[in-house]
Design a protein around this motif. Structure first.
Motif, PDB file in Angstrom:
ATOM      1  N   LEU A 121       0.843  -1.180   0.000  1.00  0.00           N
ATOM      2  CA  LEU A 121       0.000   0.000   0.000  1.00  0.00           C
ATOM      3  C   LEU A 121       0.886   1.240   0.000  1.00  0.00           C
ATOM      4  O   LEU A 121       2.116   1.144  -0.018  1.00  0.00           O
ATOM      5  CB  LEU A 121      -0.917  -0.031   1.224  1.00  0.00           C
ATOM      6  CG  LEU A 121      -1.794  -1.277   1.374  1.00  0.00           C
ATOM      7  CD1 LEU A 121      -2.597  -1.202   2.665  1.00  0.00           C
ATOM      8  CD2 LEU A 121      -2.732  -1.442   0.173  1.00  0.00           C
ATOM      9  N   ASN A 122       0.254   2.412   0.019  1.00  0.00           N
ATOM     10  CA  ASN A 122       1.011   3.672   0.048  1.00  0.00           C
ATOM     11  C   ASN A 122       2.010   3.766  -1.103  1.00  0.00           C
ATOM     12  O   ASN A 122       3.163   4.152  -0.905  1.00  0.00           O
ATOM     13  CB  ASN A 122       1.763   3.835   1.374  1.00  0.00           C
ATOM     14  CG  ASN A 122       0.862   4.243   2.516  1.00  0.00           C
ATOM     15  OD1 ASN A 122      -0.291   4.588   2.301  1.00  0.00           O
ATOM     16  ND2 ASN A 122       1.372   4.193   3.727  1.00  0.00           N
ATOM     17  N   ILE A 123       1.573   3.423  -2.301  1.00  0.00           N
ATOM     18  CA  ILE A 123       2.490   3.440  -3.440  1.00  0.00           C
ATOM     19  C   ILE A 123       2.585   4.847  -4.026  1.00  0.00           C
ATOM     20  O   ILE A 123       1.587   5.401  -4.501  1.00  0.00           O
ATOM     21  CB  ILE A 123       2.025   2.462  -4.545  1.00  0.00           C
ATOM     22  CG1 ILE A 123       1.960   1.034  -4.010  1.00  0.00           C
ATOM     23  CG2 ILE A 123       2.942   2.558  -5.756  1.00  0.00           C
ATOM     24  CD1 ILE A 123       3.296   0.460  -3.637  1.00  0.00           C
ATOM     25  N   PHE A 124       3.775   5.427  -3.968  1.00  0.00           N
ATOM     26  CA  PHE A 124       4.027   6.727  -4.604  1.00  0.00           C
ATOM     27  C   PHE A 124       5.316   6.620  -5.407  1.00  0.00           C
ATOM     28  O   PHE A 124       6.367   6.293  -4.871  1.00  0.00           O
ATOM     29  CB  PHE A 124       4.141   7.856  -3.574  1.00  0.00           C
ATOM     30  CG  PHE A 124       4.071   9.224  -4.205  1.00  0.00           C
ATOM     31  CD1 PHE A 124       2.883   9.937  -4.189  1.00  0.00           C
ATOM     32  CD2 PHE A 124       5.169   9.781  -4.836  1.00  0.00           C
ATOM     33  CE1 PHE A 124       2.802  11.189  -4.793  1.00  0.00           C
ATOM     34  CE2 PHE A 124       5.102  11.021  -5.448  1.00  0.00           C
ATOM     35  CZ  PHE A 124       3.912  11.732  -5.426  1.00  0.00           C
ATOM     36  N   ASP A 125       5.202   6.910  -6.704  1.00  0.00           N
ATOM     37  CA  ASP A 125       6.330   6.800  -7.637  1.00  0.00           C
ATOM     38  C   ASP A 125       6.878   8.196  -7.906  1.00  0.00           C
ATOM     39  O   ASP A 125       6.209   9.035  -8.508  1.00  0.00           O
ATOM     40  CB  ASP A 125       5.842   6.146  -8.930  1.00  0.00           C
ATOM     41  CG  ASP A 125       6.976   5.762  -9.877  1.00  0.00           C
ATOM     42  OD1 ASP A 125       8.077   6.335  -9.752  1.00  0.00           O
ATOM     43  OD2 ASP A 125       6.749   4.898 -10.741  1.00  0.00           O
ATOM     44  N   SER A 126       8.105   8.440  -7.488  1.00  0.00           N
ATOM     45  CA  SER A 126       8.689   9.782  -7.560  1.00  0.00           C
ATOM     46  C   SER A 126       9.561  10.025  -8.789  1.00  0.00           C
ATOM     47  O   SER A 126      10.260  11.043  -8.851  1.00  0.00           O
ATOM     48  CB  SER A 126       9.532  10.050  -6.302  1.00  0.00           C
ATOM     49  OG  SER A 126       8.706  10.150  -5.167  1.00  0.00           O
ATOM     50  N   HIS A 127       9.487   9.130  -9.784  1.00  0.00           N
ATOM     51  CA  HIS A 127      10.327   9.303 -10.986  1.00  0.00           C
ATOM     52  C   HIS A 127       9.600   8.693 -12.185  1.00  0.00           C
ATOM     53  O   HIS A 127       9.722   7.506 -12.463  1.00  0.00           O
ATOM     54  CB  HIS A 127      11.678   8.629 -10.761  1.00  0.00           C
ATOM     55  CG  HIS A 127      12.709   8.932 -11.802  1.00  0.00           C
ATOM     56  ND1 HIS A 127      14.063   8.783 -11.565  1.00  0.00           N
ATOM     57  CD2 HIS A 127      12.609   9.334 -13.083  1.00  0.00           C
ATOM     58  CE1 HIS A 127      14.739   9.088 -12.651  1.00  0.00           C
ATOM     59  NE2 HIS A 127      13.875   9.422 -13.603  1.00  0.00           N
ATOM     60  N   SER A 137       6.491  17.196  -1.612  1.00  0.00           N
ATOM     61  CA  SER A 137       5.436  18.136  -1.929  1.00  0.00           C
ATOM     62  C   SER A 137       5.963  19.532  -1.627  1.00  0.00           C
ATOM     63  O   SER A 137       6.455  19.775  -0.514  1.00  0.00           O
ATOM     64  CB  SER A 137       4.189  17.845  -1.093  1.00  0.00           C
ATOM     65  OG  SER A 137       3.163  18.787  -1.349  1.00  0.00           O
ATOM     66  N   GLN A 138       5.915  20.404  -2.612  1.00  0.00           N
ATOM     67  CA  GLN A 138       6.457  21.763  -2.467  1.00  0.00           C
ATOM     68  C   GLN A 138       7.904  21.728  -1.982  1.00  0.00           C
ATOM     69  O   GLN A 138       8.318  22.525  -1.147  1.00  0.00           O
ATOM     70  CB  GLN A 138       5.567  22.596  -1.542  1.00  0.00           C
ATOM     71  CG  GLN A 138       4.157  22.756  -2.084  1.00  0.00           C
ATOM     72  CD  GLN A 138       3.248  23.560  -1.174  1.00  0.00           C
ATOM     73  OE1 GLN A 138       3.616  23.943  -0.059  1.00  0.00           O
ATOM     74  NE2 GLN A 138       2.051  23.829  -1.641  1.00  0.00           N
ATOM     75  N   ARG A 139       8.618  20.728  -2.476  1.00  0.00           N
ATOM     76  CA  ARG A 139      10.053  20.534  -2.224  1.00  0.00           C
ATOM     77  C   ARG A 139      10.364  20.233  -0.756  1.00  0.00           C
ATOM     78  O   ARG A 139      11.498  20.438  -0.302  1.00  0.00           O
ATOM     79  CB  ARG A 139      10.870  21.728  -2.753  1.00  0.00           C
ATOM     80  CG  ARG A 139      10.630  21.984  -4.232  1.00  0.00           C
ATOM     81  CD  ARG A 139      11.644  22.869  -4.876  1.00  0.00           C
ATOM     82  NE  ARG A 139      12.954  22.224  -4.933  1.00  0.00           N
ATOM     83  CZ  ARG A 139      14.019  22.785  -5.502  1.00  0.00           C
ATOM     84  NH1 ARG A 139      13.914  23.983  -6.046  1.00  0.00           N
ATOM     85  NH2 ARG A 139      15.174  22.161  -5.505  1.00  0.00           N
ATOM     86  N   LYS A 140       9.366  19.690  -0.062  1.00  0.00           N
ATOM     87  CA  LYS A 140       9.537  19.237   1.309  1.00  0.00           C
ATOM     88  C   LYS A 140       9.233  17.749   1.384  1.00  0.00           C
ATOM     89  O   LYS A 140       8.290  17.265   0.757  1.00  0.00           O
ATOM     90  CB  LYS A 140       8.612  19.995   2.260  1.00  0.00           C
ATOM     91  CG  LYS A 140       8.809  21.507   2.263  1.00  0.00           C
ATOM     92  CD  LYS A 140      10.160  21.907   2.806  1.00  0.00           C
ATOM     93  CE  LYS A 140      10.302  23.431   2.880  1.00  0.00           C
ATOM     94  NZ  LYS A 140      11.645  23.838   3.357  1.00  0.00           N
ATOM     95  N   PRO A 141      10.009  16.975   2.160  1.00  0.00           N
ATOM     96  CA  PRO A 141       9.766  15.540   2.255  1.00  0.00           C
ATOM     97  C   PRO A 141       8.517  15.199   3.062  1.00  0.00           C
ATOM     98  O   PRO A 141       8.244  15.830   4.087  1.00  0.00           O
ATOM     99  CB  PRO A 141      11.021  15.024   2.946  1.00  0.00           C
ATOM    100  CG  PRO A 141      11.557  16.185   3.720  1.00  0.00           C
ATOM    101  CD  PRO A 141      11.197  17.417   2.924  1.00  0.00           C
ATOM    102  N   VAL A 142       7.764  14.226   2.576  1.00  0.00           N
ATOM    103  CA  VAL A 142       6.599  13.688   3.274  1.00  0.00           C
ATOM    104  C   VAL A 142       6.859  12.204   3.475  1.00  0.00           C
ATOM    105  O   VAL A 142       7.162  11.481   2.532  1.00  0.00           O
ATOM    106  CB  VAL A 142       5.308  13.876   2.450  1.00  0.00           C
ATOM    107  CG1 VAL A 142       4.107  13.277   3.195  1.00  0.00           C
ATOM    108  CG2 VAL A 142       5.081  15.355   2.143  1.00  0.00           C
TER     109      VAL A 142
END
Length: 271
Positions: free
Chosen positions: A3-9, A261-266
């Motif tokens: 779960l929580n799949i977020f692809d950053s590239h 998000s907005q160049r801040k890590p989440v």
């Protein structure tokens, strides 16, 4: 499936080697159960003018805005760029960085000489000394980290895609160990993220980049900010092999991974 799949590239067809529109990528994300992804189209600073990268990136930014309005909260879509060779061509880098307010900027090294990407190097050529290429690559990565105009260091170990993945020339696991150590320490000191790039798992390399030993060392040094990136150039590869990458992160001591998000890590829990 995790779960929580977020692809950053992820690359859209606004990258020269991309295949699908931002809209289609969003549709595929919904189909695959991916909660979100960052569109990080290429901006190769050494050939920015010749290859019309500003025009491409402006179109990417526009399409991301349209897709964000269309898909609302069903897909968390963020605005990014993969900025390559920025430390060597700071004027071009500033041009790209000034186009919009990004959520994430990936820092990459694709070329060691202007207009000569590593993907096109013939590593079977006797004139090409693999150890020298690797030394030059890691020095360039270190110089880029010192430059620092990015959020996440992308695919550390990139030349192995071709040296081993394509040409089957072995690379020692501890190659350039001191330089890799210096890069990791500087990333941590500067609060920058490190990407786990899964491209190699589907393209002959047989492992993510960077590999397990580097990720373990980064964690032992105190590194916490790791992103997951498929480096997808096709919608079918969105979040590809993330289950394997997340299991690897758990094995080496991570319990969370990161998106920006907005160049801040989440931080997201690995579930």
């Amino acid at each position: 499936m995790k779960l929580n799949i977020f692809d950053s590239h992820v690359h859209s067809d606004n990258s020269p080697d991309g295949c699908h529109s931002v809209t289609y990528l969003c549709e595929k994300a919904l189909e695959k159960g991916v909660m979100g992804f960052a569109v990080t189209d290429h901006f190769e600073c050494d050939v920015a003018a010749e290859e019309q990268y500003e025009t491409r990136l402006r179109q990417s930014i526009f399409e991301i805005g349209v897709a964000q309005a269309t898909f609302g909260r069903s897909v968390r879509l963020t605005r990014g760029v993969e900025l390559a060779q920025g430390h060597l061509y700071p004027a071009a880098a500033s041009q790209a960085l000034g186009l919009t307010s990004y959520d994430v900027v990936l820092g990459s090294v694709h070329s060691l000489e202007k207009g000569k990407p590593l993907s096109r190097v013939d590593f079977n050529d006797p004139a090409v000394v693999v150890s020298k290429v690797l030394e030059q690559y890691y020095q360039a990565q270190y110089d880029m980290v010192l430059w620092g105009q990015f959020d996440v260091l992308a695919h550390l170990g990139y030349p192995e895609r071709f040296i081993w993945g394509k040409y089957r020339i072995p690379v020692q696991e501890d190659c350039c160990k001191e330089m890799v150590d210096a890069i990791l320490r500087q990333l941590i000191a500067d609060g920058k993220g490190l990407e786990v790039n899964t491209f190699g798992l589907r393209a002959g390399l047989g492992k993510p980049v960077p590999e397990r030993s580097v990720l373990r060392w980064y964690r032992e040094l105190g590194g916490e900010l790791v992103t997951l990136g498929s480096d997808a150039h096709s919608a079918d590869h969105l979040a590809a092999d993330f289950d394997l990458a997340m299991d690897l992160l758990l094995e080496v001591g991570f319990r969370y991974f990161t998106f920006y998000s907005q160049r801040k890590p989440v931080m997201l829990r690995i579930l």
